[in-house]
Design a protein around this motif. Structure first.
Motif, PDB file in Angstrom:
ATOM      1  N   THR A   1       0.842  -0.971  -0.159  1.00  0.00           N
ATOM      2  CA  THR A   1      -0.018   0.108   0.190  1.00  0.00           C
ATOM      3  C   THR A   1       0.868   1.322  -0.065  1.00  0.00           C
ATOM      4  O   THR A   1       2.032   1.129   0.490  1.00  0.00           O
ATOM      5  CB  THR A   1      -0.932  -0.048   1.121  1.00  0.00           C
ATOM      6  OG1 THR A   1      -0.261  -0.091   2.513  1.00  0.00           O
ATOM      7  CG2 THR A   1      -1.945  -1.212   1.148  1.00  0.00           C
ATOM      8  N   PRO A   2       0.368   2.303  -0.561  1.00  0.00           N
ATOM      9  CA  PRO A   2       1.272   3.610  -0.938  1.00  0.00           C
ATOM     10  C   PRO A   2       1.971   4.165   0.039  1.00  0.00           C
ATOM     11  O   PRO A   2       3.032   4.870   0.263  1.00  0.00           O
ATOM     12  CB  PRO A   2       0.351   4.379  -1.839  1.00  0.00           C
ATOM     13  CG  PRO A   2      -1.119   3.983  -1.316  1.00  0.00           C
ATOM     14  CD  PRO A   2      -0.912   2.602  -1.139  1.00  0.00           C
ATOM     15  N   VAL A   3       1.244   4.278   1.637  1.00  0.00           N
ATOM     16  CA  VAL A   3       1.652   5.164   2.745  1.00  0.00           C
ATOM     17  C   VAL A   3       1.879   4.151   3.706  1.00  0.00           C
ATOM     18  O   VAL A   3       3.037   4.235   4.131  1.00  0.00           O
ATOM     19  CB  VAL A   3       0.472   6.147   2.930  1.00  0.00           C
ATOM     20  CG1 VAL A   3       1.153   6.880   4.174  1.00  0.00           C
ATOM     21  CG2 VAL A   3       0.319   7.007   1.752  1.00  0.00           C
ATOM     22  N   SER A   4       0.927   3.379   4.164  1.00  0.00           N
ATOM     23  CA  SER A   4       1.429   2.257   5.380  1.00  0.00           C
ATOM     24  C   SER A   4       2.386   1.252   5.035  1.00  0.00           C
ATOM     25  O   SER A   4       2.652   0.542   5.934  1.00  0.00           O
ATOM     26  CB  SER A   4      -0.050   1.880   5.939  1.00  0.00           C
ATOM     27  OG  SER A   4      -0.575   1.241   4.916  1.00  0.00           O
ATOM     28  N   LYS A   5       2.486   0.867   3.890  1.00  0.00           N
ATOM     29  CA  LYS A   5       3.558   0.137   3.280  1.00  0.00           C
ATOM     30  C   LYS A   5       2.934  -1.441   3.879  1.00  0.00           C
ATOM     31  O   LYS A   5       4.002  -2.213   3.938  1.00  0.00           O
ATOM     32  CB  LYS A   5       4.852   0.509   3.748  1.00  0.00           C
ATOM     33  CG  LYS A   5       5.328   1.707   3.341  1.00  0.00           C
ATOM     34  CD  LYS A   5       5.353   1.971   1.977  1.00  0.00           C
ATOM     35  CE  LYS A   5       5.884   3.288   1.472  1.00  0.00           C
ATOM     36  NZ  LYS A   5       5.775   3.376  -0.136  1.00  0.00           N
TER      37      LYS A   5
ATOM     38  N   TYR B   1      -6.724  -0.892  -4.199  1.00  0.00           N
ATOM     39  CA  TYR B   1      -6.402  -1.759  -3.263  1.00  0.00           C
ATOM     40  C   TYR B   1      -7.198  -2.452  -2.485  1.00  0.00           C
ATOM     41  O   TYR B   1      -8.358  -1.718  -1.870  1.00  0.00           O
ATOM     42  CB  TYR B   1      -5.360  -1.268  -2.069  1.00  0.00           C
ATOM     43  CG  TYR B   1      -4.301  -0.480  -2.880  1.00  0.00           C
ATOM     44  CD1 TYR B   1      -3.033  -1.118  -3.217  1.00  0.00           C
ATOM     45  CD2 TYR B   1      -3.908   0.778  -3.428  1.00  0.00           C
ATOM     46  CE1 TYR B   1      -1.728  -0.430  -3.741  1.00  0.00           C
ATOM     47  CE2 TYR B   1      -3.201   1.412  -4.037  1.00  0.00           C
ATOM     48  CZ  TYR B   1      -1.997   0.594  -4.053  1.00  0.00           C
ATOM     49  OH  TYR B   1      -0.783   1.657  -4.822  1.00  0.00           O
TER      50      TYR B   1
ATOM     51  N   LEU C   1      -6.809  -0.926   2.767  1.00  0.00           N
ATOM     52  CA  LEU C   1      -6.335   0.617   2.644  1.00  0.00           C
ATOM     53  C   LEU C   1      -6.343   1.128   4.242  1.00  0.00           C
ATOM     54  O   LEU C   1      -7.646   0.727   4.780  1.00  0.00           O
ATOM     55  CB  LEU C   1      -7.092   1.265   1.753  1.00  0.00           C
ATOM     56  CG  LEU C   1      -6.754   1.249   0.407  1.00  0.00           C
ATOM     57  CD1 LEU C   1      -7.774   2.128  -0.463  1.00  0.00           C
ATOM     58  CD2 LEU C   1      -5.236   1.522   0.084  1.00  0.00           C
ATOM     59  N   LYS C   2      -5.409   1.519   4.691  1.00  0.00           N
ATOM     60  CA  LYS C   2      -5.590   2.201   5.973  1.00  0.00           C
ATOM     61  C   LYS C   2      -6.039   3.628   5.726  1.00  0.00           C
ATOM     62  O   LYS C   2      -5.730   4.191   4.392  1.00  0.00           O
ATOM     63  CB  LYS C   2      -4.046   2.350   6.859  1.00  0.00           C
ATOM     64  CG  LYS C   2      -3.797   0.991   7.397  1.00  0.00           C
ATOM     65  CD  LYS C   2      -4.771   0.444   8.250  1.00  0.00           C
ATOM     66  CE  LYS C   2      -4.142  -0.963   8.911  1.00  0.00           C
ATOM     67  NZ  LYS C   2      -5.293  -1.501   9.932  1.00  0.00           N
TER      68      LYS C   2
ATOM     69  N   ASP D   1      -3.531   5.871   3.432  1.00  0.00           N
ATOM     70  CA  ASP D   1      -3.510   5.329   2.045  1.00  0.00           C
ATOM     71  C   ASP D   1      -4.717   5.771   1.143  1.00  0.00           C
ATOM     72  O   ASP D   1      -4.630   5.913   0.163  1.00  0.00           O
ATOM     73  CB  ASP D   1      -3.620   3.566   2.129  1.00  0.00           C
ATOM     74  CG  ASP D   1      -2.227   3.220   2.724  1.00  0.00           C
ATOM     75  OD1 ASP D   1      -1.314   3.498   2.235  1.00  0.00           O
ATOM     76  OD2 ASP D   1      -2.431   2.312   3.565  1.00  0.00           O
ATOM     77  N   GLU D   2      -6.041   5.492   1.951  1.00  0.00           N
ATOM     78  CA  GLU D   2      -7.200   6.059   1.467  1.00  0.00           C
ATOM     79  C   GLU D   2      -7.000   7.599   0.896  1.00  0.00           C
ATOM     80  O   GLU D   2      -7.308   8.029  -0.426  1.00  0.00           O
ATOM     81  CB  GLU D   2      -8.343   5.872   2.068  1.00  0.00           C
ATOM     82  CG  GLU D   2      -8.662   4.647   2.497  1.00  0.00           C
ATOM     83  CD  GLU D   2     -10.054   4.513   3.397  1.00  0.00           C
ATOM     84  OE1 GLU D   2     -10.645   5.676   3.755  1.00  0.00           O
ATOM     85  OE2 GLU D   2     -10.360   3.550   4.010  1.00  0.00           O
TER      86      GLU D   2
ATOM     87  N   PHE E   1      -4.297   9.169   0.116  1.00  0.00           N
ATOM     88  CA  PHE E   1      -3.309   9.234  -1.033  1.00  0.00           C
ATOM     89  C   PHE E   1      -4.079   8.821  -2.191  1.00  0.00           C
ATOM     90  O   PHE E   1      -3.896   9.438  -3.260  1.00  0.00           O
ATOM     91  CB  PHE E   1      -2.388   8.079  -0.729  1.00  0.00           C
ATOM     92  CG  PHE E   1      -1.338   7.962  -2.041  1.00  0.00           C
ATOM     93  CD1 PHE E   1      -0.164   8.888  -2.156  1.00  0.00           C
ATOM     94  CD2 PHE E   1      -1.420   7.092  -2.892  1.00  0.00           C
ATOM     95  CE1 PHE E   1       1.002   8.825  -3.222  1.00  0.00           C
ATOM     96  CE2 PHE E   1      -0.859   6.935  -3.920  1.00  0.00           C
ATOM     97  CZ  PHE E   1       0.468   8.023  -4.112  1.00  0.00           C
TER      98      PHE E   1
END
Length: 323
Positions: A120-124, A229, A232-233, A236-237, A239
């Motif tokens: 995921t793009p931010v929380s990885k 995805y 998503l956390k 991430d949402e 982003f």
């Protein structure tokens, strides 16, 4: 149980009352578990198989009941010893059908659900997404052509509705006393609302070169406003939503970006290779959906992009497979 006599006439081999040749006759929706090669590993996948043959005007029908048996033989003969790319497996099935059905031409299509690992793009966070992996092959006694493709999902933010929102927001800000320059700066900095469409991107490549399916997934997903995805956390949402609204795209845009990026990435493709891009956006404020598509040989598409002159021919998938 009554046995069928060997003297029973072969009805499928008899002449039809209406003597027309058929482009396709065969079976579809056959479900199998297949073993496919991916990144040096063998992966079991659930797959649907469709296989058809050209039918002569002199033959009433094909032996439909033999197709599943022939699938089993081809899968056991090939996959039993090694795992193949999905398009190579389709090629082996098509070749097998040509030989066993005494057909002039056979076409096989395999659609498998392929698990892709991503972060995921931010929380990885690690998450698994499923994409459709497609292999198509057409075989005759003289040769074979094959296609590898993917179907991937994403999100598209509508540029048209966003333009309306921008115009309305500009008027409100001006009425509230903001200066023209400040209004433009604000609207450029803040992602503007629009309606979103979940999109299904399809990308097919017809070539003898080995093409990594994961590479095709990246191109297909990159053609849309943003990827989506399953997991998503909240960061991430944020982003995904901001990214999509800062990169609004029409359904037509996605097709054009997909083809442009495929040509730019797959530089080894020959001019007589094939590309197809298709985008379906599932509407949220309409009852209908929207679709765009473009196909052609690599040479046709390259020429149009490089010269700006529209191609006088757009080769279809059926025509390319027909060689």
């Amino acid at each position: 149980m009554t046995e069928i006599s060997s003297a029973t006439p072969d009805l499928q081999a008899s002449s039809p009352e209406v003597r027309l040749s058929l482009t396709r006759a065969g079976v579809t929706g056959v479900q199998k578990a297949i073993r496919v090669s991916h990144e040096g590993h063998s992966t079991m996948m659930a797959a649907q198989i469709e296989c058809t043959v050209d039918l002569s005007r002199e033959q009433k029908g094909v032996h439909m009941s033999r197709f599943p048996e022939l699938f089993e033989e081809a899968i056991e003969a090939v996959v039993g010893t090694e795992a193949l790319h999905v398009e190579a497996l389709a090629e082996d099935i098509a070749r097998h059908i040509v030989g066993r059905q005494s057909a002039l031409r056979a076409e096989a299509r395999i659609t498998a659900q392929w698990p892709v690992r991503r972060t995921t793009p931010v929380s990885k966070l690690s998450t698994q997404e499923l994409v459709s992996l497609v292999g198509i092959a057409a075989a005759t006694a003289d040769g074979v052509r094959r296609v590898v493709g993917v179907e991937a999902t994403g999100i598209n933010a509508c540029p048209c509705a966003q333009g309306l929102v921008r115009s309305s927001a500009s008027e409100r800000l001006l009425e509230a006393g903001f200066e023209d320059g400040d209004v433009e700066r604000i609207l450029d900095l803040v992602p503007l609302a629009t309606h979103n469409q979940r999109g299904l991107a399809t990308l097919y490549v017809g070539t003898e070169h080995d093409i990594g399916a994961e590479l095709l997934v990246g191109i297909a997903e990159g053609s849309m406003s943003a990827p989506i995805y399953d997991l998503l956390k909240r960061p991430d949402e944020l982003f995904v939503v901001e990214h999509a609204h800062l990169q609004p795209r029409f359904v037509e845009d996605s097709v054009r970006y997909s083809l442009r990026d495929a040509l730019g990435t797959l530089t080894d493709l020959d001019d007589d290779d094939f590309l197809l891009a298709r985008q379906v956006n599932f509407e949220t404020i309409h009852r209908h959906d929207v679709v765009a598509e473009r196909f052609g040989t690599v040479g046709e598409l390259r020429s149009e992009l490089q010269t700006g002159v529209p191609s006088d021919r757009q080769t279809t998938l059926a025509a390319w497979l027909g060689f």
